[in-house]
Design an enzyme around this catalytic site. Sequence first.
Site, PDB file in Angstrom:
ATOM      1  N   LYS A  93      17.239  22.491  -8.977  1.00 15.82           N
ATOM      2  CA  LYS A  93      16.516  21.293  -9.396  1.00 15.82           C
ATOM      3  C   LYS A  93      17.341  20.333 -10.242  1.00 15.82           C
ATOM      4  O   LYS A  93      18.148  20.723 -11.068  1.00 15.82           O
ATOM      5  CB  LYS A  93      15.297  21.704 -10.236  1.00 15.82           C
ATOM      6  N   GLU A 112      10.141  10.246 -16.160  1.00 16.56           N
ATOM      7  CA  GLU A 112       8.810  10.818 -16.419  1.00 16.56           C
ATOM      8  C   GLU A 112       8.394  10.572 -17.867  1.00 16.56           C
ATOM      9  O   GLU A 112       7.255  10.206 -18.160  1.00 16.56           O
ATOM     10  CB  GLU A 112       8.814  12.318 -16.128  1.00 16.56           C
ATOM     11  N   HIS A 131       0.838  -1.222   0.000  1.00 14.79           N
ATOM     12  CA  HIS A 131       0.000   0.000   0.000  1.00 14.79           C
ATOM     13  C   HIS A 131       0.863   1.258   0.000  1.00 14.79           C
ATOM     14  O   HIS A 131       0.460   2.310   0.488  1.00 14.79           O
ATOM     15  CB  HIS A 131      -0.946   0.044   1.208  1.00 14.79           C
ATOM     16  N   SER A 149      16.176  22.765 -14.234  1.00 14.89           N
ATOM     17  CA  SER A 149      15.059  23.675 -14.446  1.00 14.89           C
ATOM     18  C   SER A 149      15.619  25.002 -14.940  1.00 14.89           C
ATOM     19  O   SER A 149      16.687  25.426 -14.514  1.00 14.89           O
ATOM     20  CB  SER A 149      14.310  23.884 -13.132  1.00 14.89           C
TER      21      SER A 149
END
Length: 462
Positions: free
Chosen positions: A285, A292, A158, A279
């Site tokens: 970043k 992704e 979970h 970024s």
Amino acid sequence: MAEKKMWGGRFAESTAACMEAYSESVSFDWQLYAEDIRGSQAHARVLAQQGFLTGDEAVRICEGLDMAKAEIESGDFVWKTEMEDVHMNIESRLTEIIGPLGGKLHTARSRNDQVALDFRLHVADRLALWQERLVALVEVYVARAEEHRETLLPGCTHFQPAQPVSLAHHLLAYCQMFKRDHERVTDCLKRVRVMPLGAAALAGTTHPVNPRAVADDLGVDEIFVNSMDAVSDRDFVLEAVFDGSLIMTHLSRMCEEIIIWANPNFGYVRLPDQYATGSSIMPQKKNPDACELMRGKTGRVVGSLMGLLVLLKGLPMTYNRDLQEDKEPFFDADKTVSASLGIMAGMLKQIEFVPGKMAETVKRGFLNATELADYLAAKGIPFREAHHITGAAVAFAEANGVGLEDMSLEDLQQFSDQINDDVFDVLDYKAAVDRRTSPGGTGPESVVFQIDGLKSWLTSRK
Ligand code: ARG
């Protein structure tokens, strides 16, 4: 006067420009040129064996096709939209090169069985590449697992911390998925490597063709049994794209984990520069774009599968032009699957695992609670009761901001007088992993067994 198509004998008017643009497939099926030429050369050789062509004619056709191939590969070949597809472009160029003899090549053949053959040869080649890349990926997983046999991280159910596992065991779970994917592709290949040539348009042919000989020439295992099925069957493409969808799904699960692990709140991994991006506005970043994109592209491959299922569902027998729509979904899926497998292997090879961060979260999640319950059960307390006692101890530890292993013996004994000094051995996280000696568990013996099994599988694949 109508412009002459190869099939234009009965036509008085030429095709509307918009219709020509709508129906052409050469803009994408040119990619089948090598298979088209291989298939035609085998067909020509067998036509000669069967007495339709002289040996010399077959040689001239094969040489003409080799010339066309060389032109394609050097960029000199002029693809013509008005010739519709790869098959007619190549045949018409062949006739330009060798003269009217080129027109004999299409004896005992239709584009319907021709395109089925070309596509089958193409899919078979690409599936072999997927398999190579799956093997290379499993190799990287096994190497990383070997490095991290002692590294612990919270195993989750979970997505909540559940029990400690070794990072090796976690990584090796993916190896089982990719090994199954490889096996699935092997199985799919049995149905891809089937010779459809000789089915002709749909009903077979009056010429004494020899599909077995063409199959042997091309190294294809099986031959078709029913000509109508042979020209309309695209199950093999659907299966291939399903296998690709599942490969992507497995990759996407790993991507999801890497994305989470790379978040500084977890900090389990540091992304390799080569597979991350920055970024344009936030200088701190480092983004997991490779993961992704792979997760996103999974949707694309699954979309291709859906498109193909819908493409086939309403088709009456036999060949229908709808089937021309089977190529782009496969090409697109193949491009994504092949690239993704390579990217994941490259990224995983370089990714930096951070055992210290994993250990911190192992300590935070009461991952040894099952150990305490099992310990009490081993002392004769019914497991349900042991579960309750442990729950109460966890609540106490949580309220005091400590782990079970940090509690004093006296504190632990308030929950059960069956708890003794030996409890601390049981509460040790590493021991919790080492004691899981059940087959296929996270214990070290099982991990070594898995690694050995995968290594011999890898050797057998080479
Ligand atoms: N471009 C066609 C396809 O991909 C080739 C077969 C055409 N056959 C026909 N009867 N029009 O399906």
